[in-house]
Design a protein around this motif. Structure first.
Motif, PDB file in Angstrom:
ATOM      1  N   ILE A  21      33.303  16.183  72.186  1.00 23.30           N
ATOM      2  CA  ILE A  21      33.450  17.592  71.775  1.00 23.30           C
ATOM      3  C   ILE A  21      34.905  17.839  71.363  1.00 23.30           C
ATOM      4  O   ILE A  21      35.172  18.483  70.342  1.00 23.30           O
ATOM      5  CB  ILE A  21      33.057  18.542  72.942  1.00 23.30           C
ATOM      6  N   HIS A  22      35.835  17.280  72.121  1.00 25.56           N
ATOM      7  CA  HIS A  22      37.255  17.463  71.791  1.00 25.56           C
ATOM      8  C   HIS A  22      37.607  16.780  70.464  1.00 25.56           C
ATOM      9  O   HIS A  22      38.570  17.148  69.819  1.00 25.56           O
ATOM     10  CB  HIS A  22      38.144  16.926  72.914  1.00 25.56           C
ATOM     11  N   GLN A  23      36.790  15.785  70.076  1.00 26.17           N
ATOM     12  CA  GLN A  23      37.029  15.136  68.770  1.00 26.17           C
ATOM     13  C   GLN A  23      36.456  15.962  67.616  1.00 26.17           C
ATOM     14  O   GLN A  23      36.545  15.564  66.466  1.00 26.17           O
ATOM     15  CB  GLN A  23      36.400  13.740  68.755  1.00 26.17           C
ATOM     16  N   GLY A  24      35.805  17.089  67.920  1.00 20.06           N
ATOM     17  CA  GLY A  24      35.352  17.974  66.852  1.00 20.06           C
ATOM     18  C   GLY A  24      33.856  18.004  66.616  1.00 20.06           C
ATOM     19  O   GLY A  24      33.404  18.606  65.648  1.00 20.06           O
ATOM     20  N   TYR A  25      33.074  17.367  67.481  1.00 20.65           N
ATOM     21  CA  TYR A  25      31.615  17.424  67.318  1.00 20.65           C
ATOM     22  C   TYR A  25      31.088  18.722  67.923  1.00 20.65           C
ATOM     23  O   TYR A  25      31.620  19.217  68.914  1.00 20.65           O
ATOM     24  CB  TYR A  25      30.945  16.223  68.000  1.00 20.65           C
ATOM     25  N   MET A  53      25.292  18.044  75.107  1.00 17.28           N
ATOM     26  CA  MET A  53      26.405  18.965  75.316  1.00 17.28           C
ATOM     27  C   MET A  53      26.620  19.725  74.000  1.00 17.28           C
ATOM     28  O   MET A  53      26.567  19.118  72.928  1.00 17.28           O
ATOM     29  CB  MET A  53      27.667  18.193  75.702  1.00 17.28           C
ATOM     30  N   TYR A  54      26.824  21.029  74.110  1.00 14.53           N
ATOM     31  CA  TYR A  54      26.964  21.862  72.914  1.00 14.53           C
ATOM     32  C   TYR A  54      28.268  22.662  72.974  1.00 14.53           C
ATOM     33  O   TYR A  54      28.698  23.066  74.055  1.00 14.53           O
ATOM     34  CB  TYR A  54      25.845  22.914  72.843  1.00 14.53           C
ATOM     35  N   THR A  55      28.834  22.931  71.796  1.00 14.37           N
ATOM     36  CA  THR A  55      29.932  23.904  71.751  1.00 14.37           C
ATOM     37  C   THR A  55      29.307  25.299  71.785  1.00 14.37           C
ATOM     38  O   THR A  55      28.097  25.458  71.566  1.00 14.37           O
ATOM     39  CB  THR A  55      30.744  23.790  70.442  1.00 14.37           C
ATOM     40  N   ARG A  56      30.152  26.279  71.988  1.00 11.62           N
ATOM     41  CA  ARG A  56      29.667  27.663  72.050  1.00 11.62           C
ATOM     42  C   ARG A  56      28.959  28.065  70.747  1.00 11.62           C
ATOM     43  O   ARG A  56      27.930  28.720  70.762  1.00 11.62           O
ATOM     44  CB  ARG A  56      30.881  28.567  72.305  1.00 11.62           C
ATOM     45  N   ARG A  57      29.544  27.658  69.619  1.00 18.13           N
ATOM     46  CA  ARG A  57      28.941  28.110  68.352  1.00 18.13           C
ATOM     47  C   ARG A  57      27.590  27.423  68.113  1.00 18.13           C
ATOM     48  O   ARG A  57      26.696  27.999  67.519  1.00 18.13           O
ATOM     49  CB  ARG A  57      29.896  27.940  67.170  1.00 18.13           C
ATOM     50  N   ALA A  58      27.429  26.208  68.628  1.00 23.43           N
ATOM     51  CA  ALA A  58      26.117  25.549  68.503  1.00 23.43           C
ATOM     52  C   ALA A  58      25.089  26.311  69.356  1.00 23.43           C
ATOM     53  O   ALA A  58      23.942  26.505  68.941  1.00 23.43           O
ATOM     54  CB  ALA A  58      26.215  24.097  68.944  1.00 23.43           C
ATOM     55  N   VAL A  59      25.526  26.772  70.525  1.00 22.91           N
ATOM     56  CA  VAL A  59      24.609  27.545  71.385  1.00 22.91           C
ATOM     57  C   VAL A  59      24.245  28.864  70.708  1.00 22.91           C
ATOM     58  O   VAL A  59      23.082  29.287  70.719  1.00 22.91           O
ATOM     59  CB  VAL A  59      25.254  27.787  72.774  1.00 22.91           C
ATOM     60  N   ASP A  60      25.236  29.511  70.089  1.00 20.12           N
ATOM     61  CA  ASP A  60      24.940  30.770  69.388  1.00 20.12           C
ATOM     62  C   ASP A  60      23.905  30.540  68.291  1.00 20.12           C
ATOM     63  O   ASP A  60      23.025  31.368  68.069  1.00 20.12           O
ATOM     64  CB  ASP A  60      26.228  31.360  68.784  1.00 20.12           C
ATOM     65  N   ALA A  61      24.020  29.397  67.624  1.00 22.44           N
ATOM     66  CA  ALA A  61      23.043  29.077  66.573  1.00 22.44           C
ATOM     67  C   ALA A  61      21.666  28.841  67.179  1.00 22.44           C
ATOM     68  O   ALA A  61      20.659  29.382  66.697  1.00 22.44           O
ATOM     69  CB  ALA A  61      23.503  27.846  65.809  1.00 22.44           C
TER      70      ALA A  61
END
Ligand code: UDP
Ligand code: MG
Length: 347
Positions: free
Chosen positions: A109-113, A158-166
């Motif tokens: 995730i820290h690498q930008g995924y 594992m998801y970033t916040r914006r992936a969860v919003d989507a």
């Protein structure tokens, strides 16, 4: 940086102590802020009791309890609806999705995924039938339905916040999270792992439930089976022309009995295919009917340590005994998905 973990729970009183002992230890090494949302999917073995007791001791452990068994996919949806973290993890509660993977996932995730999934390179404690049917399922999904669906990748992600919003924007009744993730097309990393056996207890997916899930996955992702039935219909038309010619030849050559039998077999085959096609059509129409009712995707009748009522459509959160959550039935809203710009650094 806050990490939220969502785990669906259905009659898992034997494994919950393992999860509740190991997961907080792993999470506290990664961050100083986390929450573990356990969604009780209508358990009848006292799983909710275990979670409630832990939640009373530690406010980071949260309970969302359904009124009945709505299924694993609905439980994941309810968890996604109420997470508050910057990073969100979905994992099974039976220790088959090892918490030790979280650190490597976080690096990605820290690498930008936006999404980090895990691919099962081996499986322990599963029957040959389950392994074989799972491989066959992924082959059918990839080559017949949607080639974006990754083989041997489950819901451990594992998801970033914006992936969860989507993901939250998807409010369909018959859902298959892996299909939705593939459809979204966000930047996804895949980590290999060997899937261990359950820490305790039995699988909650008997063959009947597996078949139901596989069919939901196929029919919610694509109308391809309907197309296949029309191709079959076309094939039968060609076959019937051939059979009719044979019959004419049989009558001329006096092979009456042979042709009659062939004719009966052919008619039976034809009506079987027709019945299957009608059944298939009925299934899709039934799903349209279910969807048109716009019913909630799940009913929550108790929460612990959930501070904010989620504001998602098609979700019914009943007033819990402490009066935390108001009753709400939202109308269906399908809007466009507008994602914020990706932030390379999370937290
Ligand atoms: N689960 C659920 N509702 C169900 C069936 C299963 O919430 O109706 C949960 C279950 O408690 C577990 C996860 O979904 O956390 C995966 O279930 P299981 O381990 O039985 O599936 P398997 O790993 O055998 O495919
Ligand atoms: Mg399992």
């Amino acid at each position: 940086m806050k990490i939220s973990v969502i785990s669906p729970v259905y009659n898992e009183c034997e494994v919950l102590p393992y999860l509740l002992d190991s997961l907080p230890k792993v999470l506290s090494k990664l961050t100083d802020q986390y929450e573990i949302i356990l969604v009780n999917d209508g358990s009848s073995d006292g799983s909710d009791q275990i979670i409630r007791q832990r939640a009373q001791l530690d406010s980071r452990i949260k309970l969302v309890s359904f009124s009945r068994n709505f299924g694993q996919q609905a439980a994941i949806t309810a968890g996604l609806d109420c997470v508050t973290g910057d990073i969100v993890v979905v994992m099974d509660c039976d220790m088959q999705d090892p918490p030790e993977m979280l650190s490597a996932m976080l690096d990605k995730i820290h690498q930008g995924y936006d999404i980090v999934s895990c691919r099962r390179t081996g499986r322990d404690g599963e029957s040959i039938f389950k392994r074989w049917s799972s491989t066959a399922f992924y082959q059918v999904m990839r080559y017949g339905i949607d080639k974006r669906i990754e083989p041997e990748v489950g819901d451990f992600r594992m998801y970033t916040r914006r992936a969860v919003d989507a993901l939250r924007a998807f409010r369909e009744q018959h859902r298959f999270m892996r299909g939705v993730v593939a459809w979204l097309g966000l930047k996804e990393a895949i980590l290999p792992f060997h899937r261990p056996a359950r820490a305790a207890g039995q699988t909650k997916y008997p063959v009947s439930k597996l078949v139901k899930l596989a069919w939901t996955a196929i029919s919610s992702s694509s109308p391809a089976p309907l197309k296949i039935s029309s191709y079959l219909g076309f094939g039968m038309v060609v076959g019937s022309a051939i059979a009719a010619s044979l019959c004419v030849l049989g009558l001329i050559g006096h092979w009456t009995i042979a042709t009659s039998l062939a004719w009966i077999a052919f008619m039976l085959g034809l009506s079987g295919i027709q019945m299957c096609a009608i059944g298939l059509l009925g299934d899709y129409v039934g799903r349209v009917f279910e969807e048109s009712k716009g019913r909630p995707l799940y009913v929550v009748n108790e929460v612990c340590n959930i501070d904010r009522t989620p504001e998602q459509p098609r979700a019914l959160w009943l007033d819990s005994s402490d009066g935390q959550t108001p009753v709400r039935v939202e109308p269906r809203i399908y809007g466009p998905i507008v994602l914020p710009n990706p932030s390379r650094k999370v937290g």
